[in-house]
Design a protein around this motif. Structure first.
Motif, short mmCIF file in Angstrom:
data_model
loop_
_atom_site.label_atom_id
_atom_site.label_comp_id
_atom_site.label_asym_id
_atom_site.label_seq_id
_atom_site.Cartn_x
_atom_site.Cartn_y
_atom_site.Cartn_z
N MET A 86 0.83 -1.21 0.00
CA MET A 86 0.00 0.00 0.00
C MET A 86 0.86 1.26 0.00
N GLU A 87 1.97 1.20 0.75
CA GLU A 87 2.86 2.37 0.75
C GLU A 87 3.47 2.59 -0.62
N ARG A 88 3.85 1.50 -1.25
CA ARG A 88 4.46 1.55 -2.57
C ARG A 88 3.60 2.30 -3.58
N TYR A 89 2.27 2.16 -3.47
CA TYR A 89 1.37 2.79 -4.44
C TYR A 89 0.61 3.99 -3.85
N ASP A 90 1.08 4.49 -2.71
CA ASP A 90 0.41 5.64 -2.06
C ASP A 90 -1.07 5.38 -1.84
N VAL A 91 -1.39 4.18 -1.44
CA VAL A 91 -2.78 3.84 -1.17
C VAL A 91 -3.12 4.24 0.27
N THR A 92 -4.19 5.01 0.43
CA THR A 92 -4.53 5.59 1.74
C THR A 92 -5.70 4.89 2.42
N HIS A 93 -6.40 4.04 1.67
CA HIS A 93 -7.57 3.35 2.21
C HIS A 93 -7.32 1.85 2.23
N VAL A 94 -7.93 1.17 3.15
CA VAL A 94 -7.77 -0.29 3.18
C VAL A 94 -9.09 -0.95 3.54
N GLU A 95 -9.38 -2.04 2.83
CA GLU A 95 -10.59 -2.79 3.15
C GLU A 95 -10.21 -4.00 3.99
N VAL A 96 -10.85 -4.11 5.14
CA VAL A 96 -10.62 -5.25 6.03
C VAL A 96 -11.85 -6.14 5.94
N SER A 97 -11.67 -7.32 5.41
CA SER A 97 -12.82 -8.19 5.19
C SER A 97 -12.51 -9.62 5.60
N ASN A 98 -13.55 -10.39 5.78
CA ASN A 98 -13.39 -11.84 5.98
C ASN A 98 -14.51 -12.57 5.22
N GLY A 99 -14.68 -12.14 3.99
CA GLY A 99 -15.73 -12.71 3.15
C GLY A 99 -15.47 -14.16 2.78
N THR A 100 -14.21 -14.55 2.71
CA THR A 100 -13.87 -15.91 2.31
C THR A 100 -13.16 -16.67 3.43
N ILE A 101 -12.15 -16.06 4.03
CA ILE A 101 -11.46 -16.76 5.12
C ILE A 101 -12.26 -16.59 6.41
N LEU A 102 -12.04 -17.51 7.32
CA LEU A 102 -12.67 -17.35 8.63
C LEU A 102 -11.68 -16.60 9.52
N LEU A 103 -12.16 -15.55 10.10
CA LEU A 103 -11.34 -14.67 10.93
C LEU A 103 -12.26 -14.26 12.06
N SER A 104 -11.86 -14.50 13.29
CA SER A 104 -12.76 -14.20 14.41
C SER A 104 -13.05 -12.70 14.49
N ASP A 105 -14.20 -12.36 15.03
CA ASP A 105 -14.57 -10.96 15.21
C ASP A 105 -13.50 -10.23 16.00
N GLU A 106 -12.98 -10.86 17.04
CA GLU A 106 -12.01 -10.18 17.90
C GLU A 106 -10.76 -9.84 17.10
N LYS A 107 -10.26 -10.81 16.37
CA LYS A 107 -9.04 -10.58 15.60
C LYS A 107 -9.28 -9.53 14.52
N LYS A 108 -10.44 -9.60 13.87
CA LYS A 108 -10.75 -8.63 12.82
C LYS A 108 -10.76 -7.21 13.40
N GLN A 109 -11.41 -7.06 14.56
CA GLN A 109 -11.48 -5.74 15.16
C GLN A 109 -10.10 -5.23 15.60
N ALA A 110 -9.27 -6.15 16.03
CA ALA A 110 -7.90 -5.74 16.41
C ALA A 110 -7.15 -5.21 15.19
#
Lengths: 272, 272, 272
Positions: free
Chosen positions: B97-121
């Protein structure tokens, strides 16, 4: 000429009175229009800037000029006409058309309710200054207009001054002449064209199956509308029998062709 | 100004906090991006390079710059985030993201399973350096999340630092808020927005019928995502009541307009 | 290299014998081809100018050269071959190919009836001068060819000189290997590939669900055809496991990855 197929169906040439392809532009940029014109201007007779898209298109003036410089007239979608009319701003709409050298106008009542009498009066008035295309058929899938009323309305609008009457289908091809699943109301079409020559009509047919139906029914030079820009070339191949769907509809066998038998046995001509 | 319609709905202006249009770019070239920006930059608030498409796009750097130079932020799709996360490569993702000056990031778990706690962290951590859009809802059509869980998860992610929470639909519009046939789960939506203001939400709505539903329900300035580039202009007309579907939803009658009666009788306003 | 994901599936490199992506161009302009080549030439192995579209494309010569200069061979759709053949104009068709430096030819009988013997004789003759792709399967949805006949025909055409045999689906993906609703005839495919290696076959798979099916079944480097130009990049992400649909199919877990458990529990791998 490097292509040399024999016995292709005869296709009308520009400027066409019949065999019109009306393209629906829903937001092309200047360069996209340049590309479209470069690759298939000969197959495009007129362009509609869909509904109110021109209202929110940046660089509209330059874009319209690209079409016009290629000899292709452009007009604003019927819904924009309705948006002006329902606000009592028809005179502003005329100014708008003058501003962009627009010579054609679509008079429709697909969404607003507008009496037949008033609509015909508007057609009469506008046809003094513009080429009028009027549109028949509701955009509301629940509003089914009976065949006899289609016929009468079309005849009255032609008499009032419409150059052609457009039979409604929307961008989706699911209303007017079509059922919500896109299937054609063939009985309706037969009743209309029993009494009115197809050359006075322009059928909106955004889907390939619909285009095939009209071409098989009314020939290569049927007037078709709401064609997406990227479907202009595919449609032209359908008209010429250069796609599987119509390959066996439009050609004459050379004498002594050994495929004669098998093609006739194929039965694809009978799909209709 | 050549267009002059009265009583259009009020539309927010850029930079927008509400009324956002998020575009899904799944592989445009540099010149296509230039064209898109030229014709409708005013209607595009942010662009997502869909899932892992940026990984296989030639000329990516130049392309991203065209968006950025037009004042439009770009970010990588959530699936790319997931692809890095599942390989324990989150720090590589930050470098990317730094390499391309990207300022926004999408945090998702649409496919992988990722606990709510870990996602929020992760949201908490990334929101120190980036504008975070988190996404709720599975890409798996068989995984139905009950309404109360949508509400709780959305609230927790907003508290963790998400700027907006994206409600999942995919490119196809057939999962998450929607049934496999694309129909909206309206009860779910009502329960969510009963407790959370729509201005904190961004609804993925790739299909026109879905866009119409959200605009009628939450107004012209609802936040919508996964809009195809060629649908930006059509969407803007829906927001302004310049397409048949919303023509009668957004306008005020001038006094003395003789169409007053007929329009109200039309009933299209009641389709919802 | 700014992208650095570990454990992606191995992808063949150009010039590819396997893992071919065949693109269906149905009327791109010169500049559109330039854009396509710029953004994803590495993922395109060959281009088919769909059915008879080349017949009605303005600026065809320059357009073909753009592809060829990028190292991508171009050929004319099988329906154009059939249009010449049914008129006894096969020698004119050869001249046409020479005129445009076309090195590949598709021999098909999707619409016309052409006996297996005659078709194989043509394959044999043309394979002396061209790379032949022959196509099996009817464009007529009512004509169901039984599996054993697919197998026999494919084997005979490979023996006659076909480089690869294309399994028919059309642009719509609703005939040949597919049912009219686009669903795959998986039993048919299994019977074919039980006897013939997929590397000799090229599967037409215009829809994403179909592409996913083939990639999961035969791996990242399956040969796929009738890919729309704008779907080349999305397809490449499917092959590499960079889209939700195949994200969990193609990767090896690093040791000690704490997501290990949850991913395996997800069950999306079992959708097939």
């Amino acid at each position: 000429m490097s292509f040399s197929l024999k016995n292709l169906p005869e296709r009308s040439a520009k400027p066409r009175a019949e065999g019109i392809t009306l393209v629906l532009d829903k937001g092309y940029s200047v360069r996209q229009v340049e590309d479209l014109v470069e690759v298939c201007s000969g197959h495009i007779d007129i362009v509609k800037l869909g509904w109110g898209t021109s209202y929110v298109t940046q660089g509209l003036e330059e874009k319209i000029k690209v079409y016009q410089n290629a000899g292709i007239p452009v007009y604003f979608g019927g819904t924009l006409f309705e948006a002006y009319l329902m606000r009592n701003q028809l005179s502003d709409y005329r100014k708008l058309m003058e501003r962009y050298d627009v010579t054609h106008v679509e008079v429709s009542n697909g969404t607003i309710l507008l009496s037949d009498e008033k609509k015909q009066a508007i057609i009469k008035e506008l046809s003094n200054d513009y080429t009028v295309y009027s549109e028949v058929g509701s955009k509301n899938p629940n509003e089914i207009i009976p065949p006899y009323k289609w016929v009468r309305t079309i005849q009255q609008e032609l008499e009032a001054g419409s150059e052609k009457v457009i039979c409604e289908a929307r961008e989706s091809g699911t209303v007017g002449m079509f059922r919500p699943n896109g299937e054609i109301r063939s009985g309706l079409l037969e009743e209309i064209t029993d009494q009115i020559s197809p050359k006075h009509l322009l059928f909106e047919a955004p889907k390939k199956e619909q285009q095939v139906w009209f071409i098989r029914k009314y020939g290569s030079n049927v007037n078709l509308g709401n064609i997406q820009p990227e479907e202009v070339i595919p449609l032209e191949t359908l008209r010429l029998g250069l796609r599987g769907d119509t390959l066996l509809d439009f050609y004459s066998l050379e004498e002594g062709n050994e495929l004669d038998q098998v093609i006739k046995a194929n039965g694809m001509n009978d799909q209709e």
